[in-house]
Design a protein around this motif. Structure first.
Motif, short mmCIF file in Angstrom:
data_model
loop_
_atom_site.label_atom_id
_atom_site.label_comp_id
_atom_site.label_asym_id
_atom_site.label_seq_id
_atom_site.Cartn_x
_atom_site.Cartn_y
_atom_site.Cartn_z
N LYS A 1 20.05 -2.74 -37.74
CA LYS A 1 19.39 -4.27 -37.34
C LYS A 1 20.07 -4.59 -35.53
O LYS A 1 19.84 -5.44 -34.63
CB LYS A 1 20.91 -5.21 -37.84
N GLN A 2 20.47 -3.89 -35.28
CA GLN A 2 20.63 -3.10 -33.52
C GLN A 2 19.60 -2.48 -33.15
O GLN A 2 19.65 -2.66 -32.12
CB GLN A 2 21.69 -2.92 -33.35
N GLY A 3 18.91 -1.80 -33.77
CA GLY A 3 17.25 -1.57 -32.85
C GLY A 3 17.57 -0.31 -32.34
O GLY A 3 17.12 0.64 -31.71
N ALA A 4 19.19 0.23 -33.08
CA ALA A 4 19.48 1.62 -32.59
C ALA A 4 18.65 2.49 -33.49
O ALA A 4 18.20 4.14 -33.21
CB ALA A 4 21.18 2.68 -32.72
N LEU A 5 18.03 2.74 -34.69
CA LEU A 5 17.18 3.47 -35.42
C LEU A 5 15.71 3.03 -36.10
O LEU A 5 16.16 1.56 -35.89
CB LEU A 5 17.76 3.17 -37.02
N VAL A 6 14.76 3.67 -35.34
CA VAL A 6 13.05 3.36 -35.71
C VAL A 6 13.37 2.59 -37.74
O VAL A 6 13.63 3.60 -38.22
CB VAL A 6 11.99 3.84 -35.45
N HIS A 7 12.83 1.46 -37.60
CA HIS A 7 12.15 1.56 -39.04
C HIS A 7 11.58 0.07 -38.95
O HIS A 7 10.53 -0.63 -38.65
CB HIS A 7 13.65 0.67 -39.52
N ALA A 8 11.48 0.01 -40.72
CA ALA A 8 10.25 -0.94 -40.84
C ALA A 8 10.86 -2.38 -42.00
O ALA A 8 11.99 -1.39 -42.32
CB ALA A 8 9.28 0.04 -41.55
N VAL A 9 10.06 -2.76 -42.03
CA VAL A 9 11.08 -3.59 -42.66
C VAL A 9 10.07 -4.02 -44.23
O VAL A 9 9.18 -4.38 -43.63
CB VAL A 9 11.84 -5.38 -42.63
N GLY A 10 10.82 -3.80 -45.53
CA GLY A 10 9.77 -4.06 -47.00
C GLY A 10 10.06 -5.01 -47.29
O GLY A 10 11.25 -5.49 -47.46
N VAL A 11 9.41 -5.31 -48.08
CA VAL A 11 9.34 -6.59 -48.91
C VAL A 11 9.33 -6.10 -50.14
O VAL A 11 8.26 -5.90 -51.40
CB VAL A 11 8.49 -8.05 -48.59
N LYS A 12 10.77 -6.66 -50.80
CA LYS A 12 10.14 -7.01 -52.76
C LYS A 12 10.22 -8.40 -53.39
O LYS A 12 11.53 -8.86 -53.35
CB LYS A 12 11.20 -6.17 -53.13
N GLN A 13 9.13 -7.93 -54.66
CA GLN A 13 9.62 -10.04 -54.73
C GLN A 13 9.71 -9.73 -55.87
O GLN A 13 9.18 -8.98 -57.47
CB GLN A 13 8.01 -10.08 -54.70
N PHE A 14 10.70 -10.61 -56.95
CA PHE A 14 10.73 -10.43 -58.31
C PHE A 14 10.57 -12.05 -58.82
O PHE A 14 11.11 -12.96 -57.84
CB PHE A 14 11.89 -9.55 -58.77
N VAL A 15 9.99 -12.51 -59.98
CA VAL A 15 10.18 -13.78 -60.69
C VAL A 15 11.87 -13.87 -61.38
O VAL A 15 12.00 -12.98 -62.35
CB VAL A 15 8.95 -13.99 -61.37
N PHE B 1 15.67 -2.27 -45.49
CA PHE B 1 15.29 -2.08 -44.19
C PHE B 1 15.13 -0.47 -44.72
O PHE B 1 15.16 0.38 -45.76
CB PHE B 1 16.05 -1.33 -44.08
N SER B 2 13.22 -0.19 -44.12
CA SER B 2 12.63 1.81 -44.89
C SER B 2 12.98 2.52 -43.68
O SER B 2 11.85 2.15 -42.23
CB SER B 2 11.48 0.77 -45.68
N ILE B 3 13.62 3.67 -43.85
CA ILE B 3 12.95 4.70 -42.73
C ILE B 3 12.07 5.88 -42.89
O ILE B 3 12.97 6.27 -43.44
CB ILE B 3 14.81 5.06 -42.59
N ALA B 4 11.32 5.89 -41.84
CA ALA B 4 11.07 6.95 -42.52
C ALA B 4 11.49 8.41 -41.77
O ALA B 4 12.09 8.66 -41.33
CB ALA B 4 9.69 6.94 -41.22
N PRO B 5 11.36 9.79 -42.23
CA PRO B 5 11.94 11.06 -41.88
C PRO B 5 12.23 11.74 -40.82
O PRO B 5 12.95 11.58 -39.92
CB PRO B 5 11.34 11.95 -42.75
N GLY B 6 11.34 11.62 -40.33
CA GLY B 6 10.67 11.79 -38.16
C GLY B 6 11.89 10.13 -37.59
O GLY B 6 12.95 11.40 -36.84
N ASP B 7 12.02 9.25 -38.49
CA ASP B 7 13.62 8.72 -37.54
C ASP B 7 14.36 8.72 -38.11
O ASP B 7 15.31 8.58 -36.68
CB ASP B 7 13.09 6.87 -38.17
#
Length: 257
Positions: free
Chosen positions: A63-77, A119-125
């Motif tokens: 949230k603070q930008g200290a850890l590089v990440h992607a934002v994933g989206v999950k949908q459910f009905v 949040f989705s974090i890759a191993p290198g990050d």
């Protein structure tokens, strides 16, 4: 089909991976709670508390930008649902839109699609963040790094044009080819850090400046040099050399620029 027993042990211990994730093997990225579960394995109550604190720290870092990440989206009905008033139901505790003449009426909600973000974090990050936190990877996290080709300790990429402080200079110098010519800005950062640590002294005004050999040795070691003399040419004979450039570098180090 070859089963990766290391992955089997990892997700069995963690208890927070879906069946699809289990079947897919070591993932390209993980959520904060999954990383925390693998970094703090164990079923004991105290270990679970540590796991929760780590998951919270990872989430906050994202949230603070200290850890590089992607934002994933999950949908459910969310399916439709019918609500019927009971014997004890009154108009006061029933949605007003479904009350007629003081009587609660049955109603049905429509099905709707709900999105959740994570949040989705890759191993290198994660390796870079973990290294900056001065923590070693757990056994399963180390395997994840290995499987995904991430070095430990991580080799941090630094853009020579954007180095603005001592930690950045250390990473840059340690990872570039020996004999590379120093830029004026790099020299200024070196001299600013040396001055900040109290590297210069003299007995009185007008007397020659003297370098603190211990501080110079420490800085040379941090930069990957075997001898403090490697810094002599860049440090010069006193703190006033290149004062204009040095002032700029001090500002970068102290946050006053």
């Amino acid at each position: 089909m070859i089963v990766d027993l290391r992955w089997l042990d990892a997700w069995s211990e963690a208890g927070c991976f879906s069946q699809a994730e289990k079947d897919a093997g070591w993932p390209d990225a993980m959520k904060p709670e999954q990383l925390a579960a693998l970094q703090r394995p164990g079923k004991e109550l105290e270990q679970k508390r540590k796991r929760a604190r780590l998951a919270s720290a990872i989430d906050t870092a994202c949230k603070q930008g200290a850890l590089v990440h992607a934002v994933g989206v999950k949908q459910f009905v969310q399916p439709s649902k019918t609500y019927n008033p009971g014997f004890s139901t009154t108009a006061e505790n029933w949605p007003a839109a479904y009350v007629r003449d003081g009587r609660p009426l049955a109603y049905t909600t429509e099905a709707r699609t709900i999105e959740t973000r994570f949040f989705s974090i890759a191993p290198g990050d994660f390796a870079a963040w973990l290294h900056a936190a001065h923590e070693e990877p757990s056994a399963p996290i180390a395997v994840w790094f290995e499987v995904r080709g991430v070095a430990w300790p991580p080799v941090l990429a630094v853009d020579a044009d954007t180095v603005a402080d001592w930690p950045g200079l250390v990473v840059l110098v340690k990872n570039r080819k020996k004999g590379t010519r120093w830029t004026e800005g790099e020299v200024a950062i070196l001299r600013a850090e040396f001055a900040r640590r109290g590297g210069w002294s003299r007995e009185a005004n007008g007397q020659p400046w003297v370098k603190n050999s211990s501080i110079q040795s420490d800085m040379a070691t941090e930069l990957g040099f075997s001898a403090r003399s490697a810094l002599d040419r860049h440090l010069g004979d006193g703190p006033d050399r290149g004062s204009a450039v040095m002032s700029s570098a001090v500002g970068a180090l102290t946050g006053t620029r």
